[in-house]
Motif scaffolding. Sequence first.
Motif, mmCIF file in Angstrom:
data_model
loop_
_atom_site.group_PDB
_atom_site.id
_atom_site.type_symbol
_atom_site.label_atom_id
_atom_site.label_comp_id
_atom_site.label_asym_id
_atom_site.label_seq_id
_atom_site.Cartn_x
_atom_site.Cartn_y
_atom_site.Cartn_z
ATOM 1 N N ILE A 14 0.826 -1.200 0.000
ATOM 2 C CA ILE A 14 0.000 0.000 0.000
ATOM 3 C C ILE A 14 0.864 1.255 0.000
ATOM 4 O O ILE A 14 0.625 2.201 -0.765
ATOM 5 N N VAL A 15 1.885 1.282 0.843
ATOM 6 C CA VAL A 15 2.758 2.454 0.936
ATOM 7 C C VAL A 15 3.457 2.714 -0.395
ATOM 8 O O VAL A 15 3.531 3.861 -0.865
ATOM 9 N N ARG A 16 3.954 1.645 -1.024
ATOM 10 C CA ARG A 16 4.640 1.819 -2.305
ATOM 11 C C ARG A 16 3.661 2.263 -3.384
ATOM 12 O O ARG A 16 3.998 3.115 -4.210
ATOM 13 N N ALA A 17 2.445 1.706 -3.396
ATOM 14 C CA ALA A 17 1.449 2.107 -4.391
ATOM 15 C C ALA A 17 1.103 3.579 -4.257
ATOM 16 O O ALA A 17 0.810 4.256 -5.249
ATOM 17 N N GLN A 18 1.183 4.101 -3.035
ATOM 18 C CA GLN A 18 0.886 5.506 -2.796
ATOM 19 C C GLN A 18 2.117 6.403 -2.897
ATOM 20 O O GLN A 18 2.061 7.583 -2.552
ATOM 21 N N LEU A 19 3.219 5.826 -3.379
ATOM 22 C CA LEU A 19 4.462 6.576 -3.624
ATOM 23 C C LEU A 19 5.010 7.219 -2.358
ATOM 24 O O LEU A 19 5.547 8.323 -2.381
ATOM 25 N N LEU A 20 4.901 6.494 -1.241
ATOM 26 C CA LEU A 20 5.373 7.008 0.033
ATOM 27 C C LEU A 20 6.535 6.191 0.588
ATOM 28 O O LEU A 20 6.878 6.320 1.755
ATOM 29 N N ASP A 21 7.149 5.367 -0.282
ATOM 30 C CA ASP A 21 8.338 4.641 0.121
ATOM 31 C C ASP A 21 9.565 5.501 -0.142
ATOM 32 O O ASP A 21 9.453 6.667 -0.532
ATOM 33 N N ALA A 22 10.727 4.947 0.048
ATOM 34 C CA ALA A 22 11.958 5.739 -0.069
ATOM 35 C C ALA A 22 12.250 6.178 -1.494
ATOM 36 O O ALA A 22 12.938 7.185 -1.714
ATOM 37 N N GLN A 23 11.756 5.446 -2.474
ATOM 38 C CA GLN A 23 12.004 5.779 -3.883
ATOM 39 C C GLN A 23 11.008 6.856 -4.322
ATOM 40 O O GLN A 23 9.863 6.563 -4.642
ATOM 41 N N ARG A 24 11.444 8.089 -4.351
ATOM 42 C CA ARG A 24 10.528 9.190 -4.661
ATOM 43 C C ARG A 24 10.274 9.307 -6.170
ATOM 44 O O ARG A 24 11.182 9.072 -6.965
ATOM 45 N N PRO A 25 9.062 9.695 -6.564
ATOM 46 C CA PRO A 25 8.778 9.952 -7.979
ATOM 47 C C PRO A 25 9.475 11.219 -8.443
ATOM 48 O O PRO A 25 9.879 12.068 -7.635
ATOM 49 N N GLU A 50 -3.501 19.729 -2.455
ATOM 50 C CA GLU A 50 -2.849 19.338 -3.700
ATOM 51 C C GLU A 50 -1.342 19.559 -3.646
ATOM 52 O O GLU A 50 -0.569 18.800 -4.250
ATOM 53 N N HIS A 51 -0.920 20.577 -2.905
ATOM 54 C CA HIS A 51 0.522 20.857 -2.822
ATOM 55 C C HIS A 51 1.217 19.991 -1.770
ATOM 56 O O HIS A 51 2.334 19.511 -1.999
ATOM 57 N N THR A 52 0.570 19.766 -0.621
ATOM 58 C CA THR A 52 1.216 18.906 0.373
ATOM 59 C C THR A 52 1.262 17.461 -0.098
ATOM 60 O O THR A 52 2.218 16.733 0.199
ATOM 61 N N MET A 53 0.235 17.019 -0.852
ATOM 62 C CA MET A 53 0.288 15.666 -1.409
ATOM 63 C C MET A 53 1.486 15.496 -2.329
ATOM 64 O O MET A 53 2.185 14.480 -2.278
ATOM 65 N N LEU A 54 1.726 16.482 -3.164
ATOM 66 C CA LEU A 54 2.845 16.389 -4.098
ATOM 67 C C LEU A 54 4.182 16.537 -3.376
ATOM 68 O O LEU A 54 5.145 15.820 -3.675
ATOM 69 N N TRP A 55 4.270 17.450 -2.408
ATOM 70 C CA TRP A 55 5.520 17.590 -1.656
ATOM 71 C C TRP A 55 5.839 16.314 -0.890
ATOM 72 O O TRP A 55 7.002 15.875 -0.845
ATOM 73 N N SER A 56 4.838 15.679 -0.300
ATOM 74 C CA SER A 56 5.097 14.475 0.491
ATOM 75 C C SER A 56 5.603 13.326 -0.371
ATOM 76 O O SER A 56 6.232 12.393 0.147
ATOM 77 N N ARG A 57 5.355 13.383 -1.683
ATOM 78 C CA ARG A 57 5.883 12.371 -2.590
ATOM 79 C C ARG A 57 7.213 12.807 -3.220
ATOM 80 O O ARG A 57 8.197 12.089 -3.160
ATOM 81 N N GLY A 254 13.569 0.321 1.569
ATOM 82 C CA GLY A 254 13.472 1.027 2.839
ATOM 83 C C GLY A 254 12.325 2.020 2.887
ATOM 84 O O GLY A 254 11.580 2.177 1.928
ATOM 85 N N GLY A 255 12.198 2.667 4.010
ATOM 86 C CA GLY A 255 11.108 3.619 4.201
ATOM 87 C C GLY A 255 11.631 5.004 4.494
ATOM 88 O O GLY A 255 12.830 5.266 4.429
ATOM 89 N N ARG A 256 10.701 5.887 4.820
ATOM 90 C CA ARG A 256 11.051 7.264 5.155
ATOM 91 C C ARG A 256 9.912 7.859 5.965
ATOM 92 O O ARG A 256 8.884 7.218 6.183
ATOM 93 N N VAL A 257 10.083 9.083 6.384
ATOM 94 C CA VAL A 257 9.035 9.810 7.102
ATOM 95 C C VAL A 257 8.243 10.643 6.117
ATOM 96 O O VAL A 257 8.806 11.279 5.220
ATOM 97 N N ALA A 258 6.928 10.634 6.265
ATOM 98 C CA ALA A 258 6.059 11.472 5.437
ATOM 99 C C ALA A 258 4.963 12.057 6.307
ATOM 100 O O ALA A 258 4.354 11.352 7.123
ATOM 101 N N PHE A 259 4.711 13.359 6.131
ATOM 102 C CA PHE A 259 3.587 14.022 6.775
ATOM 103 C C PHE A 259 2.444 14.064 5.765
ATOM 104 O O PHE A 259 2.611 14.568 4.654
ATOM 105 N N LEU A 260 1.280 13.550 6.159
ATOM 106 C CA LEU A 260 0.173 13.421 5.221
ATOM 107 C C LEU A 260 -0.926 14.424 5.519
ATOM 108 O O LEU A 260 -1.449 14.480 6.638
ATOM 109 N N ASN A 261 -1.270 15.209 4.505
ATOM 110 C CA ASN A 261 -2.419 16.094 4.621
ATOM 111 C C ASN A 261 -3.651 15.267 4.997
ATOM 112 O O ASN A 261 -3.827 14.148 4.498
#
Length: 360
Positions: A14-25, A50-57, A254-261
Amino acid sequence: MTHQLTRDQARRIIVRAQLLDAQRPGDVVEVAEQLTAIKIDPTAPIAPCEHTMLWSRIGWSYEAGQLIKAVEMDRLLFEFDGAFRPTSLLPSMLPGMRRWPQRDSSRQWLEANAGFRADVIARLRAEGPLLAAQIPDTAQVSRAPDGWSGSNQVPHMLEFLQRQGVVAIARREGRHRVWDLADRVYPSDLPELDDDEATTQLHERKLQAAGLAKQGDRWWNPVGATGEPAVVEGSSWKYRVDPEALAALDEDDGGRVAFLNPYDSMLAHRSRLTEIFDFTYVLEQFKPKPQRRYGFFAHPILMGDRFVGMLDAELDKAREVLRVNAVHEFLPFDPEEDEMVRAEIVELADWLGVTLADAR
């Protein structure tokens, strides 16, 4: 064959599908293509959704102008129903748009306002693109105010026509939508799909964005019979899993920290958050202040594949500072976790172009 997934595997999918893993788009379009929708919401203690979603990825290299360019100049994204979506999704959406509306009350309102509908289309054809305020309200029958919109019927008609694929949002002026005829906004060379093809493609794209979806879900994320069947340890649900996401499970970067709107797509399916992540999320925006535990618009903190806390912060534009009111830890952070969260807060302040005022 039904795949047997551990909870760790389910979370990673789920995390990878939502582009919230360590490999950033790499860019805005890549994010939209994967997620299929980037939610638009003006609530902005820190920044609009819309901007925090994109920044978090994407991270520090994301700038708001990149989204505007993708939507208004390159036309690789389009706005529909409160979200920016990839233009590649349009062919699979158009058959459903042409069948709309299904609800009797909506169909009856359109039939009663046939003249009004024709007036709006004619005005856009002659003068568009236009703001809703620039189009006269000639409605024969009015919809009652719903608490979100006033008595002016033009916004209602424009949204109905958008759902029918007749008009589209050409751009925005600030937070205001500018409307035009769809055939002047959408590409003219889109492939034509029949209903079955369109439904199949939509289900495939939804499962791609979800990674793992509850089988038979008709509300949050309907994916039909696409993907492959799966079960998750400790869960009684039956799932559909994206085969490509399943194949990539061994590619653990691996993972990382993300703040989600709070309106981030990762948080949209509340029951899945509880079922897979053991995270019961409640948005406190509409709660009276004495009943709030974490803050008016606190951002959930994802660390790797687990939710570990809530960030209560706000941007003070006048003083040009990001004020951190609290970092609520579900379990006490160890020193490494604390450093990771603090580093991401610093990154957030840098991205916003302000200094950090840590009030904790």
